[in-house]
Design a protein around this motif. Structure first.
Motif, PDB file in Angstrom:
ATOM      1  N   SER A   1       0.808  -1.218   0.000  1.00 22.87           N
ATOM      2  CA  SER A   1       0.000   0.000   0.000  1.00 22.87           C
ATOM      3  C   SER A   1       0.845   1.274   0.000  1.00 22.87           C
ATOM      4  O   SER A   1       0.346   2.350  -0.335  1.00 22.87           O
ATOM      5  CB  SER A   1      -0.934   0.014   1.219  1.00 22.87           C
TER       6      SER A   1
ATOM      7  N   LEU B   1     -13.067  -1.340  -5.917  1.00 23.65           N
ATOM      8  CA  LEU B   1     -13.153  -0.273  -4.918  1.00 23.65           C
ATOM      9  C   LEU B   1     -13.121  -0.842  -3.499  1.00 23.65           C
ATOM     10  O   LEU B   1     -12.433  -0.308  -2.616  1.00 23.65           O
ATOM     11  CB  LEU B   1     -14.427   0.542  -5.129  1.00 23.65           C
ATOM     12  N   LYS B   2     -13.846  -1.914  -3.289  1.00 23.36           N
ATOM     13  CA  LYS B   2     -13.886  -2.545  -1.969  1.00 23.36           C
ATOM     14  C   LYS B   2     -12.525  -3.122  -1.595  1.00 23.36           C
ATOM     15  O   LYS B   2     -12.034  -2.916  -0.475  1.00 23.36           O
ATOM     16  CB  LYS B   2     -14.949  -3.642  -1.953  1.00 23.36           C
TER      17      LYS B   2
ATOM     18  N   SER C   1      -9.521  -2.338  -2.749  1.00 18.74           N
ATOM     19  CA  SER C   1      -8.505  -1.298  -2.544  1.00 18.74           C
ATOM     20  C   SER C   1      -8.738  -0.554  -1.237  1.00 18.74           C
ATOM     21  O   SER C   1      -7.782  -0.199  -0.528  1.00 18.74           O
ATOM     22  CB  SER C   1      -8.502  -0.318  -3.720  1.00 18.74           C
ATOM     23  N   TRP C   2      -9.988  -0.320  -0.884  1.00 20.84           N
ATOM     24  CA  TRP C   2     -10.310   0.367   0.379  1.00 20.84           C
ATOM     25  C   TRP C   2      -9.856  -0.483   1.563  1.00 20.84           C
ATOM     26  O   TRP C   2      -9.220   0.025   2.499  1.00 20.84           O
ATOM     27  CB  TRP C   2     -11.801   0.648   0.445  1.00 20.84           C
ATOM     28  N   ASN C   3     -10.185  -1.764   1.525  1.00 21.21           N
ATOM     29  CA  ASN C   3      -9.830  -2.652   2.641  1.00 21.21           C
ATOM     30  C   ASN C   3      -8.318  -2.839   2.778  1.00 21.21           C
ATOM     31  O   ASN C   3      -7.808  -3.078   3.881  1.00 21.21           O
ATOM     32  CB  ASN C   3     -10.494  -4.018   2.459  1.00 21.21           C
TER      33      ASN C   3
ATOM     34  N   ASN D   1      -6.076  -0.500   1.710  1.00 22.30           N
ATOM     35  CA  ASN D   1      -5.428   0.824   1.714  1.00 22.30           C
ATOM     36  C   ASN D   1      -4.516   1.042   0.508  1.00 22.30           C
ATOM     37  O   ASN D   1      -3.564   1.831   0.560  1.00 22.30           O
ATOM     38  CB  ASN D   1      -4.621   1.055   2.995  1.00 22.30           C
TER      39      ASN D   1
ATOM     40  N   GLY E   1     -15.261   6.556  -4.991  1.00 25.82           N
ATOM     41  CA  GLY E   1     -14.208   6.160  -4.066  1.00 25.82           C
ATOM     42  C   GLY E   1     -12.801   6.121  -4.609  1.00 25.82           C
ATOM     43  O   GLY E   1     -11.856   5.914  -3.845  1.00 25.82           O
TER      44      GLY E   1
ATOM     45  N   THR F   1     -11.199   9.437   0.539  1.00 29.16           N
ATOM     46  CA  THR F   1     -10.282   8.353   0.196  1.00 29.16           C
ATOM     47  C   THR F   1      -8.846   8.738   0.525  1.00 29.16           C
ATOM     48  O   THR F   1      -8.066   7.917   1.028  1.00 29.16           O
ATOM     49  CB  THR F   1     -10.409   8.011  -1.298  1.00 29.16           C
TER      50      THR F   1
ATOM     51  N   HIS G   1      -8.301   8.325   4.111  1.00 32.62           N
ATOM     52  CA  HIS G   1      -8.320   6.910   4.481  1.00 32.62           C
ATOM     53  C   HIS G   1      -6.965   6.243   4.264  1.00 32.62           C
ATOM     54  O   HIS G   1      -6.556   5.387   5.053  1.00 32.62           O
ATOM     55  CB  HIS G   1      -9.397   6.184   3.665  1.00 32.62           C
TER      56      HIS G   1
END
Length: 365
Positions: free
Chosen positions: A250, A274-275, A277-279, A281, A295, A342, A345
């Motif tokens: 990340s 999107l999910k 990459s968010w989880n 980071n 996002g 984002t 985050h």
């Protein structure tokens, strides 16, 4: 007749084309100031064109080139309507984008151009007859509908495409695709995340091979490694994304979503990526500005007025006798959007000054 000022941009464009056409070579020195889109364009210090100058070719100075572009016959040709615009007859909000491009075209040419809104059922033979009757030499075709309407035009009428998502060199058109230039994307990425080392992309070669070739060169110029992975269907793309994002660093890796309907399919693939990459980071950026609202960290969108100006410069070059090969180029007339939620985050803090370098900020205050 109104005097026409041919801009330095048009002169440079024609100068480069002439060099390519005649096999000449010399260095042009110029400086391009950042525009209002927030420093999206870097200054140009030197541009070198190879190979060396042939002994049978006389170099053309900038003053001579500008004099050529001011020729009375060229001005008269423009004034009589040698450049026309064909664009889709669509409702808002899409109509505004094409109107902005036309405003950019007229601003560069310094004349009102003949514009023809067309429907899907347009009579191409009638359009061809109208354009010939008005002395049209170059048509700027906007949008896929506008481009399709030019398919039946005489070969004597050159066509420049713009405002359309051209995804393959197989389109065999001369113009500017709406897909952002990877060099512009990667440059902004490096400013935001200077520790980044690798860009991951999943693509379908049938749709994006030409773009990935450009991206490899752009990544190398930015000191980045482009990790490109081929997927021919949705299932392969989904599997690759899960593997690649799951093993990504990340801090040093980011995922790029190009305009590719196979690997960036909106209803299934995009929510998954999107999910993931968010989880994890892992920074995610896109060629589609609509993804920022959903996002993605950042993306780029067309600056329609500037796109119109660039298309007009190219069209004036063709009218002036510039020899151009059919080529598809990515979009460099761009605006940038950022998602602050984002950014926060993934640990990226953007101050007020940095935020002002973006044209669109989400979530909106």
């Amino acid at each position: 007749m109104k005097n026409i000022t041919i801009t330095l941009f048009a002169a440079l464009s024609l100068l480069f084309a002439c060099a390519a056409a005649h096999g000449s070579g010399y260095t042009v020195y110029s400086s391009v100031a950042p525009d209002a889109t927030g420093m999206l364009f870097e200054s140009i210090d030197t541009v070198t064109i190879a190979p060396p100058l042939r002994p049978d070719v006389r170099p053309v100075t900038m003053a001579q080139l500008e004099d050529q572009l001011r020729r009375p016959e060229l001005q008269a040709s423009l004034g009589k309507g040698s450049i026309a615009v064909v664009y889709p007859n669509v409702d808002e909000p899409f109509r505004s984008a094409f109107v902005a491009m036309i405003h950019g075209i007229e601003d560069r040419i310094k004349l009102k151009v003949r514009s023809y809104p067309v429907d899907p059922s347009v009579d191409t033979a009638e359009l061809n007859a109208t354009l010939k009757r008005t002395g049209t030499k170059v048509v700027i075709a906007l949008g896929r509908q506008g481009l399709n309407a030019t398919a039946g035009l005489d070969r004597e009428i050159s066509v420049l495409a713009g405002g359309v998502l051209l995804l393959s060199e197989a389109d065999n058109v001369m113009g500017i695709s709406l897909t952002p230039d990877p060099a512009m994307l990667f440059s902004r990425l490096r400013v935001l995340l200077p520790e980044l080392r690798r860009v991951i992309v999943v693509y379908n070669p049938q749709k994006s091979e030409w773009l990935v070739k450009l991206a490899r060169e752009a990544a190398k110029a930015q000191g980045l490694d482009l990790s490109a992975h081929v997927a021919g269907d949705l299932a392969s793309a989904a599997k690759l994304y899960s593997q690649l994002i799951g093993s990504a660093d990340s801090r040093h890796d980011a995922v790029w979503l190009p305009h590719d309907s196979t690997t960036v399919e909106e209803s299934t693939i995009l929510p998954l990526v999107l999910k993931e990459s968010w989880n994890s980071n892992v920074p995610l950026f896109s060629s589609n500005v609509l993804h920022v609202k959903k996002g993605a960290l950042f993306a780029m969108a067309p600056d329609n007025v500037e796109l119109g100006r660039t298309l007009a410069s190219s069209a004036m070059g063709v009218v002036a006798g510039e020899v151009r090969r059919r080529t598809l180029v990515p979009l460099r007339e761009l605006q940038t959007a950022i998602n602050l939620r984002t950014a926060s985050h993934i640990g990226l803090k953007l101050g007020a000054l940095q935020q002002r370098s973006f044209d669109f900020v989400y979530p909106q205050p």
